[in-house]
Scaffold this motif. Structure first.
Motif, short mmCIF file in Angstrom:
data_model
loop_
_atom_site.label_atom_id
_atom_site.label_comp_id
_atom_site.label_asym_id
_atom_site.label_seq_id
_atom_site.Cartn_x
_atom_site.Cartn_y
_atom_site.Cartn_z
N ALA A 105 0.82 -1.22 0.00
CA ALA A 105 0.00 0.00 0.00
C ALA A 105 0.85 1.26 0.00
CB ALA A 105 -0.92 -0.02 1.21
N ARG A 106 2.12 1.15 -0.38
CA ARG A 106 2.98 2.34 -0.33
C ARG A 106 2.49 3.42 -1.29
NH1 ARG A 106 8.72 0.58 -1.66
NH2 ARG A 106 8.90 2.76 -2.20
N GLU A 107 2.48 4.61 -0.78
CA GLU A 107 2.04 5.72 -1.62
C GLU A 107 3.19 6.13 -2.53
OE1 GLU A 107 0.23 8.83 0.56
OE2 GLU A 107 -1.00 7.45 1.73
N GLU A 108 2.89 6.23 -3.80
CA GLU A 108 3.91 6.54 -4.78
C GLU A 108 3.50 7.80 -5.53
OE1 GLU A 108 6.52 4.53 -5.26
OE2 GLU A 108 5.90 2.73 -4.18
N ALA A 109 4.50 8.64 -5.82
CA ALA A 109 4.23 9.84 -6.60
C ALA A 109 3.92 9.45 -8.04
CB ALA A 109 5.42 10.78 -6.55
N ALA A 110 4.78 8.63 -8.62
CA ALA A 110 4.55 8.21 -10.01
C ALA A 110 3.39 7.23 -10.06
CB ALA A 110 5.82 7.58 -10.58
N ALA A 111 2.73 7.19 -11.20
CA ALA A 111 1.54 6.36 -11.33
C ALA A 111 1.90 4.88 -11.28
CB ALA A 111 0.84 6.68 -12.64
N ALA A 112 1.07 4.11 -10.60
CA ALA A 112 1.16 2.65 -10.64
C ALA A 112 0.37 2.18 -11.85
CB ALA A 112 0.60 2.05 -9.37
N MET A 113 0.77 1.05 -12.40
CA MET A 113 0.01 0.47 -13.49
C MET A 113 -0.64 -0.81 -13.00
SD MET A 113 1.62 0.62 -17.25
CE MET A 113 1.71 2.29 -17.86
N LYS A 183 3.24 -3.35 -23.10
CA LYS A 183 4.54 -3.23 -23.77
C LYS A 183 4.61 -1.91 -24.55
CE LYS A 183 7.65 -6.08 -26.55
NZ LYS A 183 7.59 -6.09 -28.00
N GLN A 184 3.50 -1.60 -25.26
CA GLN A 184 3.46 -0.37 -26.04
C GLN A 184 3.63 0.85 -25.14
OE1 GLN A 184 -0.24 1.32 -27.56
NE2 GLN A 184 0.43 0.74 -29.62
N ARG A 185 2.95 0.80 -23.98
CA ARG A 185 3.03 1.94 -23.05
C ARG A 185 4.45 2.11 -22.50
NH1 ARG A 185 -1.99 3.58 -20.89
NH2 ARG A 185 -0.68 5.16 -19.94
N LEU A 186 5.07 0.99 -22.16
CA LEU A 186 6.42 1.07 -21.61
C LEU A 186 7.43 1.50 -22.67
CD1 LEU A 186 6.35 -2.18 -19.41
CD2 LEU A 186 6.24 0.18 -18.58
#
Lengths: 268, 307
Positions: A105-113, A183-186
């Protein structure tokens, strides 16, 4: 609730809705279970006869704290899920839970996918809504063989979710698998803080491979047939490679959420 | 009826009731604590323990069958040294007698396991597993030959002074001969039956479903075979028999007791209903009261001719 027990419950089915082809959402009145977190599951008895004999594990699909409800998302695959899909509101269900661990549940600044294959949507929908409620960024990617196998737009709209869909027949969203979409997104330079994935094992193996290539940690939620679901019988294990050594870990008790890099997919 | 109507003494072990948690289905007794107090059992038999740690079989390890379950766990366990160092000290928390199920690959491994457990206060007795269908060496390969069973149980008996139970399989076509051999060698009680080897084929993949190909069948599908085995063995030997095989409710337990079981073990039913020991105790008490009996022991073997 069963007397003298934190984990044994009898819950009333409040609502059962068909949300896609062969896919049903069950809402259960279960105030004692509303402390459950995304990733956890319940072990549900589909009837009172000895056939089907065992309980079936289902990810918790959402907790509606105000209504005192837990939701399950069920795909009909055999006699037990078929029987569940034919229940009527008012039916009483016998379940154990909440069981298992949670997505970190760690809060992350960058978006999780959040990457879901088919019924793998069940726990990731819960995680997505929790992140939405907490104001944490995320993208939800959902794949299926065909458009009709995935819930319709209204299913997501009313929760404020905007999933990116991938269908192999191209009937909805991106044409290809959800792994192709990821894959396309990455490849296009997106850098999520982490990936949470749930779906068929071959899909999870490919998501973990992509995570390694693009240096994104991947958490996977595994599915397994279970007998006890509390860690006693060792029936639901999955192979892991820990410090180069093969190890069988219990999906029910050590998981169902695991560090994807440690999963030993080649062994399966 | 008071609780004392179910009190039992099996192989010298005093138990609050004749219900035993079957080995392999209850871990080390701690996993179900959130559902039910382990002290509600007459005794708990912990997971099969081997001399060295065992990884177990590759998954899938389970497949459901009509009113049954095939499992091929393969005796995954951390080994006797880990058990003695870390698990043994916690056993008194369970609040009931705990037996250790031992499984070896050779006669000498059984003897060494027994010697290591001899005099361990936290362990009420041993259950010698000569009937596991899911391991290549040991297990059932020992359990079918009465001469070998005699030799094996003699060696364990020499090494272990406490209560000794031998767990038998119906795969031995001559279960009565094996039972007699185990008893002659000094077994204080017999438990039967272990699972029976079976198989399910995935017709789409055209391969066996289980990673180990075969697995042991448990659950209600097994029950009539187990009741018959108890019926035959309990008439042939003088030591108590712990009957098991698909017991789901009090009526099933009664069948085993009436066939000649002095106690009954419950495995698969725990997966379906963790409250099963409590419910069966309540059901046994009701049956005693409704039928004018004062203690369950009056029922043991009562279905036999001439009883």
């Amino acid at each position: 609730m069963h007397p003298n027990s934190d984990f044994m419950h009898r819950c009333e089915l409040v609502d059962l809705t068909r949300v896609a082809q062969g896919c049903f959402r069950l809402k259960l009145y279960a105030p004692a279970l509303t402390g459950a977190e995304p990733g956890q599951f319940v072990h549900l008895r589909a009837g009172s006869s000895t056939d089907p004999l065992l309980r079936r594990p289902f990810s918790i699909h959402y907790v509606d704290q105000k209504a005192g409800e837990i939701w399950l998302l069920i795909r009909v695959v055999g006699p037990a899920t078929s029987a569940l899909s034919r229940l009527r509101p008012g039916a009483e269900l016998d379940l154990l839970g909440p069981l298992g661990n949670t997505f970190p549940a760690r809060e992350e600044a960058a978006a999780a996918m959040l990457v879901a294959g088919g019924i793998g949507l069940a726990p990731l929908y819960f995680l997505a809504r929790r992140r939405l409620e907490a104001g944490l960024a995320f993208d939800l990617l959902l794949g299926g063989a065909e458009g009709s196998s995935l819930p319709g737009d209204a299913f997501f709209d009313c929760a404020g979710l905007k999933p990116m869909l991938a269908t192999e027949d191209g009937s909805r969203g991106f044409k290809g698998t959800v792994v192709d979409l990821l894959k396309q997104r990455l490849e296009s330079g997106e850098k999520p803080s982490r990936i949470h994935a749930c779906g068929p094992v071959p899909m999870l193996a490919r998501v973990v491979d992509l995570g390694k290539i693009y240096a994104v940690p991947v958490h996977i939620s595994l599915e397994s047939l279970m007998a006890c679901a509390v860690g006693a019988c060792l029936g639901c294990v999955f192979p892991f490679k820990i410090n180069g050594m093969l190890e069988y870990r219990r999906v029910c008790r050590d998981g169902p959420v695991f560090n994807g890099e440690e999963a030993h997919f080649n062994f399966v | 009826m008071s609780d004392s109507c179910l009190s039992a003494t099996i192989a010298g072990i005093t138990m609050a009731n004749p219900l035993v948690a079957a080995s392999g289905c209850y871990g080390y007794g701690f996993d179900y604590r959130h559902c039910i107090d382990p002290a509600c059992w007459g005794a708990i038999v912990v997971k099969g323990t081997t001399l060295h740690p065992r990884l177990g079989n590759p998954p899938p390890r389970l497949v459901e069958t009509p009113s049954g379950l095939l499992n091929a766990i393969g005796l995954q366990n951390p080994g006797i040294a880990y058990f003695l160092k870390y698990i043994r000290v916690r056993l008194p928390e369970l609040g009931c007698p705990v037996l250790v199920n031992i499984a070896g690959e050779t006669l000498d491994e059984y003897r060494r396991l027994a010697a290591l457990l001899n005099g361990v206060d936290e362990v009420a007795g041993l259950e010698v597993n000569i009937s596991c269908p899911n391991v290549k060496k040991g297990g059932i390969s020992f359990g079918c030959d009465p001469a070998l069973v005699y030799e094996l149980v003699c060696r364990v008996r020499e090494a272990y002074r406490g209560p000794l139970i031998v767990k038998l399989s119906l795969e031995a076509g001559n279960i009565v001969s094996v039972a007699e051999a185990a008893t002659r060698a000094g077994a204080d009680a017999l438990s039967l039956i272990n699972t029976i080897k079976g198989m399910v084929i995935d017709v789409q993949k055209r391969r066996p479903v289980l990673g180990n190909s075969t697995g042991g069948l448990s659950g209600p599908a097994l029950r009539p075979l187990a009741v018959r085995a108890v019926w035959e063995v309990s008439q042939a030997v003088s030591v108590p028999v712990i009957g098991m095989g698909g017991i789901m409710q009090a009526e099933d337990a009664l069948q085993f007791i009436l066939a000649g079981s002095a106690a009954v073990a419950i495995g698969t039913a725990n997966f379906v209903n963790p409250a099963v020991p409590k419910e069966i105790c309540d059901g046994l008490k009701r049956y005693l009261a409704d039928n004018g009996f004062t203690h369950y022991r009056e029922l043991i073997g009562l279905a036999r001719p001439g009883s």
